[in-house]
Write an enzyme that holds these catalytic residues in place. Structure first.
Site, PDB file in Angstrom:
ATOM      1  N   ASP A 529      29.900   3.418   1.326  1.00 21.40           N
ATOM      2  CA  ASP A 529      28.838   4.300   0.900  1.00 21.40           C
ATOM      3  C   ASP A 529      29.235   4.904  -0.392  1.00 21.40           C
ATOM      4  O   ASP A 529      29.137   4.550  -1.489  1.00 21.40           O
ATOM      5  CB  ASP A 529      28.409   5.315   2.053  1.00 21.40           C
ATOM      6  CG  ASP A 529      27.785   4.478   3.194  1.00 21.40           C
ATOM      7  OD1 ASP A 529      27.883   3.236   3.161  1.00 21.40           O
ATOM      8  OD2 ASP A 529      27.195   5.222   3.980  1.00 21.40           O
ATOM      9  N   GLU A 761      31.741   9.697  14.992  1.00 16.20           N
ATOM     10  CA  GLU A 761      31.457   8.777  13.752  1.00 16.20           C
ATOM     11  C   GLU A 761      32.821   8.645  12.953  1.00 16.20           C
ATOM     12  O   GLU A 761      33.268   7.925  12.309  1.00 16.20           O
ATOM     13  CB  GLU A 761      30.407   9.042  13.152  1.00 16.20           C
ATOM     14  CG  GLU A 761      30.172   8.244  11.804  1.00 16.20           C
ATOM     15  CD  GLU A 761      28.607   8.544  11.315  1.00 16.20           C
ATOM     16  OE1 GLU A 761      28.103   7.882  10.263  1.00 16.20           O
ATOM     17  OE2 GLU A 761      28.357   9.531  11.561  1.00 16.20           O
TER      18      GLU A 761
END
Length: 791
Positions: A529, A761
């Site tokens: 990302d 996460e």
């Protein structure tokens, strides 16, 4: 097209393939009968929408939920821990007949008065019994003086409503068999649902008499929903309220019922039948599904169910210890229970989805549907990412293949069946209305030039290591023969569409070179990302991580080819040797000035975000401000000199020679406290980097700019284990770092699980606390492999 055949007598035909709901089952078929569970706490006055639990949501604020045991085929046990009570769901399957056999759910509710840290506590008169961190039952006579943080609820017995539903997806029928119940505030009770669908033939769903007490209330209603993603809406539309007196106080009771003012909207496609049971804690309910094509001597309920569940749990515990021998490594009961839960949540998070992606290409003005296909896949997070992700799935299969190789191979085959004729796979699988309802609109469309890391090669290579090298058996050969032609097409697509500007280089497509709002344009296709790349995207870029992925892919292709197509093996071996060549790798990606592996591109390290005022084109509108990026120094073609996960890829994927000087440098840098090393794992970006923990836009917080990510740390631990083998000058340093990094990761993740109830996460590099989405029992569940040292 998708070529996965539906085998209705497969032992895994039925499963908990709806990971997005707290409890639900369906079959591996396009239009499955769908079953699910909801629950609601009664006697509360709710101002806004009723807190009817159904899909896994952060906003529900459960203290913990997830599978404590799940073998992927025969049984599962799951706890949902609320403030003051626990809902436990379990299931057992029984094979037989032509349509996947029978199954039974058991739903139990238990009142709890105290939760010690993250330990469930049962209150009995004048004393407490708790299970401590070592799994031992401890009795406490004076709980209010026990020196430990606790959560307390002192209300009397809680009343809950449990809603079971069955729904058809545009085909089939459901018929309730109703008996008068003659209990207070209730008129009817559904004893059995009779049904028939194309995939299941005839079946029945039974509700045996429950251990619920005399004040149980029953309600049922038939409804229609606009789709499976609207089942909860259908229930809320049918919900009614009444006032009743409880201990001389007025309380609200919510129940399902038909009403002239709450009719189903037009355009409904799914028939749903709800069965509501309202009762006080504690309780126990059985729900029995029986296939019309199966023969049985006894019903799978009550004592029969209890015995079967205990038997499967015992087998699960034995198999877990065989595959992941944690007792021999000194882990205690609580730590082993943690590992079992994490593996079970990975297995219990496998879903079956059916539908099509929306795809955009340069030749089309608007997105078009991909073909309809089914996909069996694990998911990263049941609450936030309940769908398939290509880059995640390779990591998922590293764990699943260690537990159930046949399941892993089936999932890999499903993913490869999504290849189009060019060899492209949509990187995010949003199949069906239920999956699409969880995805923001801007992320739905997939672009057919965009890649994703080919991590499936990691899983396939791991599976290959379990083969008999001297004599591959027929079953293994069949699997490799089936996937090899598709892997060839996929591999060739990468080497056609993702190559770089110079020979033996690669470049991720999909970066936005025209944006003025991103500090460093994202590279979503890399999976990392907002990890910093060249500041000004261009066709001159060379990405070291993609080159290393292709080196791994070519090596795995060579291994498969030696078994199923020896004539092609030399081609893949030659490519692997070229991509593993240290001289070429260093020429393309080694920054001698900084002493690290690096991307190359049009880059300036002096970029920042500043707020500027803009005059709208319409003179009647006021000027507005927004954050835009500003150059303090013009970019030039150069190494980006960013130190973080991307710099480690030749090490992470074990391409470096054990005695290389570059490996020596990487090991020295790994142990530096002000770079990537922390007490909780390796951070994604060096603390010295200008973009460390910097927002990428006005509204986008840092994501891969300092946080600790378990998948990359797993690769680091695995690589350190590999390089610690005696015989090189780096082995002793690698062994030391292996021991320390593995301990830091496992210890922190277990500690955070005890504190918060979840895997996360990512993890904060300063505090170690979990952050982002939870539960994240996708690649974060690789902690099980690190604990058992299975690489």
């Amino acid at each position: 097209s998708n070529d996965n055949q539906i085998e209705k007598n497969d032992a895994k035909f039925w499963g908990t393939y709806r990971p997005q709901v707290y409890m639900g089952m369906k079959t591996k078929s396009p239009r499955s009968l769908v079953t699910g569970l909801m629950w609601l706490k009664q006697h509360e006055r709710y101002q806004n929408e009723l807190p009817l639990r159904h899909t896994c949501e952060h906003g529900d604020k459960l203290l913990r939920y997830g599978w404590t045991a799940h073998d992927g085929e025969n049984f599962g046990i799951q706890d949902m821990v609320e403030q003051g009570y626990i809902i436990r769901t379990s299931f057992v399957k029984k094979s037989g007949g032509l349509h996947g056999g029978d199954w039974t759910w058991r739903v139990t509710g238990t009142q709890v008065r105290f939760i010690f840290l993250n330990t469930i506590v049962s209150l009995k008169p004048r004393h407490l019994s708790i299970v401590n961190d070592h799994g031992k039952v401890v009795s406490i006579k004076n709980p209010f003086f026990y020196n430990i943080c606790m959560h307390s609820t002192l209300n009397t017995s809680t009343t809950l409503s449990v809603f079971f539903y069955a729904a058809t997806d545009q085909q089939g029928q459901l018929t309730p068999m109703v008996q008068d119940a003659f209990t207070q505030s209730c008129r009817t009770n559904v004893q059995t649902i009779s049904g028939e669908t194309e995939e299941l033939g005839k079946f029945s769903i039974k509700f045996p008499s429950e251990n619920t007490g005399v004040k149980t209330r029953y309600h049922w209603v038939a409804a229609r929903a606009e789709g499976l993603h609207k089942i909860k809406d259908a229930a809320l539309r049918k919900m009614q309220a009444a006032i009743e007196k409880v201990n001389n106080r007025e309380k609200v009771i919510y129940f399902l019922g038909d009403s002239p003012n709450k009719s189903d909207p037009p355009g409904t496609t799914s028939d749903v039948l709800f069965h509501q049971v309202t009762l006080k804690l504690p309780f126990e309910l059985d729900i029995v599904f029986e296939s019309g094509s199966a023969q049985r001597k006894v019903e799978l309920s009550r004592d029969v169910y209890t015995t079967q569940l205990a038997s499967w749990k015992e087998k699960f515990d034995q198999n877990f210890e065989e595959r992941f021998p944690l007792k021999n490594k000194g882990y205690d009961t609580a730590q082993i229970s943690f590992a079992k839960a994490m593996m079970s949540n990975m297995i219990g998070g496998v879903g079956y989805f059916y539908g099509h992606s929306l795809v955009q290409s340069d030749q089309q003005k608007v997105p078009v549907p991909y073909w309809d296909a089914g996909l069996l896949t694990a998911v990263p997070s049941r609450s936030f990412f309940p769908r398939g992700f290509l880059w995640d799935e390779g990591f998922h299969q590293l764990l699943i293949s260690k537990w159930d190789r046949s399941l892993s191979e089936e999932i890999i085959e499903h993913w490869l069946s999504l290849l189009n004729k060019d060899g492209w796979i949509p990187r995010e699988q949003i199949l069906g209305e239920e999956a699409r309802s969880k995805v923001p609109t801007e992320f739905v469309v997939q672009h057919n030039k965009n890649a994703n890391p080919p991590t499936l090669f990691l899983a396939i290579e791991s599976i290959l290591r379990g083969f008999n090298k001297d004599n591959v058996d027929e079953r293994d050969r069949k699997f490799l023969s089936k996937i090899f032609p598709k892997l060839q097409v996929w591999y060739d697509w990468f080497n056609t569409t993702q190559t770089g500007p110079v020979p033996f280089s690669y470049r991720w497509r999909g970066r936005n070179g025209d944006t003025d709002s991103e500090l460093n344009p994202k590279t979503l296709t890399s999976g990392l990302d907002d990890y910093p790349r060249a500041s000004h995207p261009s066709q001159d870029e060379r990405h070291v991580d993609l080159r290393c992925w292709m080196a791994t892919a070519s090596g795995t292709m060579a291994k498969i080819a030696r078994v199923v197509d020896p004539d092609s093996a030399s081609k893949y071996e030659a490519t692997h040797n070229m991509l593993s060549n240290h001289k070429i790798l260093n020429e393309l990606h080694w920054s001698a000035e900084m002493g690290l592996y690096s991307d190359y591109g049009n880059h300036s390290e002096r970029m920042y975000l500043a707020r500027k005022t803009f005059q709208p084109s319409n003179p009647n509108q006021r000027p507005y401000q927004k954050m835009v990026r500003v150059e303090r120094k013009k970019p030039k073609l150069r190494f980006t000199d960013t130190f973080g996960y991307v710099s480690l890829f030749p090490f992470l994927l074990q391409i470096l020679r054990p005695d290389s000087q570059q490996l020596t440098q990487i090991l020295e840098d790994l142990s530096a406290k002000d770079l990537l090393w922390s007490d909780y794992g390796l951070r994604s970006l060096s603390k010295r980097d200008p973009l460390y923990m910097k927002h990428n836009t006005e509204h986008d917080p840092p994501y891969w700019r300092g946080a600790i990510w378990v998948n990359m740390n797993f690769l680091a631990v695995r690589a350190l284990k590999h390089y610690s083998a005696p015989g090189s000058r780096n082995s002793e340093k690698a062994a030391q770092l292996y021991k320390e990094l593995r301990w830091n990761l496992v210890n922190n993740m277990y500690k955070e699980y005890k504190r918060s109830g979840y895997l996360w996460e990512s993890y904060n590099d300063v505090t170690g606390k979990g952050q982002g989405t939870h539960p994240f029992t996708g690649w974060s569940a690789l902690v099980v492999l690190m604990m058992s040292e299975q690489f």
